[in-house]
Design an enzyme around this catalytic site. Structure first.
Site, PDB file in Angstrom:
ATOM      1  N   LYS A 108       0.829  -1.214   0.000  1.00  0.00           N
ATOM      2  CA  LYS A 108       0.000   0.000   0.000  1.00  0.00           C
ATOM      3  C   LYS A 108       0.859   1.259   0.000  1.00  0.00           C
ATOM      4  O   LYS A 108       2.086   1.188   0.229  1.00  0.00           O
ATOM      5  CB  LYS A 108      -0.957  -0.004   1.204  1.00  0.00           C
TER       6      LYS A 108
ATOM      7  N   ARG B 185     -11.191  -1.299   6.902  1.00  0.00           N
ATOM      8  CA  ARG B 185     -11.016   0.103   6.490  1.00  0.00           C
ATOM      9  C   ARG B 185     -11.330   0.234   5.005  1.00  0.00           C
ATOM     10  O   ARG B 185     -10.700  -0.418   4.171  1.00  0.00           O
ATOM     11  CB  ARG B 185      -9.576   0.516   6.806  1.00  0.00           C
TER      12      ARG B 185
ATOM     13  N   HIS C 192     -12.548   6.007   5.442  1.00  0.00           N
ATOM     14  CA  HIS C 192     -11.469   6.994   5.349  1.00  0.00           C
ATOM     15  C   HIS C 192     -11.761   7.997   4.248  1.00  0.00           C
ATOM     16  O   HIS C 192     -12.315   7.645   3.203  1.00  0.00           O
ATOM     17  CB  HIS C 192     -10.138   6.287   5.082  1.00  0.00           C
TER      18      HIS C 192
HETATM   19  C1  SPV Z   1      -1.800   5.928   9.776  1.00  0.00           C
HETATM   20  O1  SPV Z   1      -1.764   6.649  10.774  1.00  0.00           O
HETATM   21  O2  SPV Z   1      -0.827   5.301   9.370  1.00  0.00           O
HETATM   22  C2  SPV Z   1      -3.034   5.800   9.011  1.00  0.00           C
HETATM   23  C3  SPV Z   1      -3.956   6.898   9.004  1.00  0.00           C
HETATM   24  O3  SPV Z   1      -3.194   4.818   8.353  1.00  0.00           O
HETATM   25  S1  SPV Z   1      -3.604   7.834   7.631  1.00  0.00           S
HETATM   26  O4  SPV Z   1      -2.253   8.253   7.652  1.00  0.00           O
HETATM   27  O5  SPV Z   1      -4.537   8.934   7.799  1.00  0.00           O
HETATM   28  O6  SPV Z   1      -3.908   7.075   6.452  1.00  0.00           O
HETATM   29 MG    MG Z   2      -1.514   3.771   7.943  1.00  0.00          MG
END
Ligand code: SPV
Ligand code: MG
Length: 545
Positions: free
Chosen positions: A120, A158, A189
């Site tokens: 990812k 998620r 999200h």
């Molecule tokens: C993280 O804190 O790594 C998350 C949240 O997955 S975000 O960065 O908002 O995707």
């Molecule tokens: Mg993350």
């Protein structure tokens, strides 16, 4: 009543709270502790924070083990539940299965798996944001739920459809599919700067199942509104990391421009606060209860005397005290204290007198009896404030004893023992007065099994003829707390004149007169007295070998 596990307690609260729980992002134990101190409901082991703290991109560069290690650290260091960002689950459904077993066994309360493709990329990063198919991701969720051993562990799905630009319908379709596949909650999200996207989703969702939000880009959505919209948990995912980066920039700028820390001292946390957070005081209490390895020993090194040496050494000692004589590139007193430290004794007082200002120590403290040092060694020892504390090792300032010998010497149940040596090379005793010892049951065999034969002292001092002596006093006395008590008792019987004039041998004799048993500990090697130029030459070859 048995205490609930963190996971069980978290599950209860997650499903029963009337208002959204708030968890905060961190990447280590210290962060989790601070979050706990401020009363939050849990800590978020953020993939963004953990990878950033390693200095690498948030894009599955790190392995599952690295993320898990940090999550475990946060869990161990704090009393709050830890909810873990496990990205896509580190592979396919088999990886997810293994991941859940590992995280659950580590005491983690919940994991949040996202429906993107491995590897990812952080959701706020423009560019590729590839989604897994619904079918594939539901398989992962089922694998996750099947892998958990207790009913408590939470698996949250998620939905990244809004992030990837697939639209609201796709987001709702996925959320529903994941709910049916067994997810305990849905994290929806969004990277929109306006909360409208989230409002629209939540209204259409109609509270079909628990919802988690990460309001990083839409901070205007209020807690009250989130409560009304039926949100179960919100994650302040990375604000602490961003705050600490800003604070570090500030102090680094000040230190670089002013080459000083004066102007920032009051703004930054004290070292005492760091100690408090990391549990230093608790550890000290713990040590008082359980640490029985080493008893505290106060080492007193009398080194005040005005030298009465001969030869080239006498010349050198016109300018400096014996303690500062150079032994292969280091002052004698440093060599002595080094051995004492290695043998586990850190509390050292050096009694200085003659040219005392020149005695500089790397560790330990000095106590001065005045430049002239007119009194005996006993006076030097007794002049140290609260000197007879804990156990006490008295160590002449002109002998070096190996750390191995020192360690064995203080490992004794005898209240008082002195270090002795068998008589030495011929002629050694002709030049000056030596403190000979006579023992109550001398070892007659030339070979003995014990490395350091222990015996009882019968007499000690210069009055014993060499021919009748069983050895010589090396200049070290060890007293355990019971020995210290006996020492103090005998000390009370001394006349003021005796307190001033006595040598250590005189005082030990006094102890014998009072029927205080004094044990002896024999060393055959691993010690040297520094009295002549020859002694120094010998030691130099030893240290430079
Ligand atoms: C993280 O804190 O790594 C998350 C949240 O997955 S975000 O960065 O908002 O995707
Ligand atoms: Mg993350």
């Amino acid at each position: 009543m048995t205490e609930l596990s963190k996971a069980a307690a978290f599950r209860q609260r997650f499903f029963s709270a009337k208002k959204p729980l708030i968890i905060v992002g961190a990447h280590d134990g210290l962060g989790a502790q601070l979050i706990e101190k401020h009363g939050f409901d849990g800590a978020w082991a953020s993939g963004l924070e953990i990878s950033a703290s390693y200095g690498v991109p948030d894009a599955n560069i790190l392995t599952m083990t690295q993320y898990l290690e940090r999550s475990l650290e946060m869990n161990m260091a704090s009393g709050i539940p830890v909810v873990c960002d496990v990205d896509t689950g580190y592979g396919n459904s088999s990886n997810v299965h293994y991941m859940v077993q590992q995280y659950e066994a580590a005491g983690i309360a919940a994991v949040i798996i996202e429906d993107k493709l491995f590897p990812k990329v952080n959701s706020f990063m423009p560019g590729r944001q590839e989604l897994a198919s619904i079918v594939e991701f539901c398989g992962k969720l089922e694998a996750a739920k099947a892998a958990q051993r207790t009913k408590d562990f939470l698996v949250i799905a998620r939905v990244e459809a809004l992030i990837a630009g697939w639209g609201m319908d796709e987001a709702l379709k996925r959320a529903e599919a994941y709910r049916k596949a067994g997810a305990d909650a849905i994290l929806i999200h969004s990277k929109s700067k306006q909360p409208d996207e989230i409002r629209t989703f939540l209204k259409a969702w109609k509270k079909r199942g628990p919802i988690v939000l990460v309001p990083t880009t839409y901070p205007d959505l209020t807690y009250e509104e989130m409560t009304k919209l039926g949100v179960n948990m919100i994650i302040f995912a990375n604000q602490c990391l961003r705050a600490s980066i800003a604070a570090m920039h500030d102090v680094l700028t000040v230190m670089q421009t002013t080459k000083s820390t004066v102007s920032i001292e009051k703004k930054i946390a004290s070292v005492a606060e760091i100690f408090e957070l990391q549990g230093m005081m608790k550890m000290k209490d713990h040590e008082k209860k359980y640490l029985r390895m080493q008893k505290p020993v106060h080492v007193i090194i009398p080194a005040a005397g005005v030298p009465n040496h001969e030869g080239a050494m006498a010349e050198a000692l016109k300018k400096q005290p014996v303690a500062m004589l150079d032994i292969a590139g280091k002052p004698l007193i440093h060599r002595i204290i080094e051995n004492v430290n290695i043998a586990g004794m850190q509390d050292v007082t050096v009694v200085t007198g003659y040219k005392g200002d020149m005695v500089q120590l790397a560790t330990g403290t000095t106590h001065s009896v005045g430049e002239k040092a007119v009194h005996g060694i006993l006076h030097s020892i007794l002049s140290v404030p609260n000197g007879m504390r804990d156990s006490v090792l008295i160590h002449y300032g002109d002998v070096i004893v190996s750390h191995e010998n020192l360690r064995s010497f203080i490992e004794t149940d005898d209240p008082i023992s002195i270090m002795i040596s068998p008589l030495q090379r011929e002629g050694r005793y002709a030049k000056k007065k030596f403190d000979f010892v006579s023992l109550s049951k001398p070892v007659t065999a030339t070979r003995t099994l014990s490395r350091h034969p222990r015996n009882q002292l019968k007499d000690l001092g210069g009055h014993i003829p060499e021919a009748q002596a069983h050895g010589e006093f090396v200049g070290l006395v060890f007293l355990n707390p019971e020995g210290v008590k006996l020492w103090k008792k005998v000390q009370l019987t001394l006349k003021p004149s005796e307190q001033k004039s006595f040598s250590l041998a005189d005082f030990l004799q006094k102890m014998l007169q009072h029927k205080v048993p004094v044990a002896t500990f024999e060393v055959r090697a691993g010690w040297a007295e520094i009295h002549s130029d020859e002694d120094i030459t010998q030691l130099e070859s030893l240290y430079s070998a």
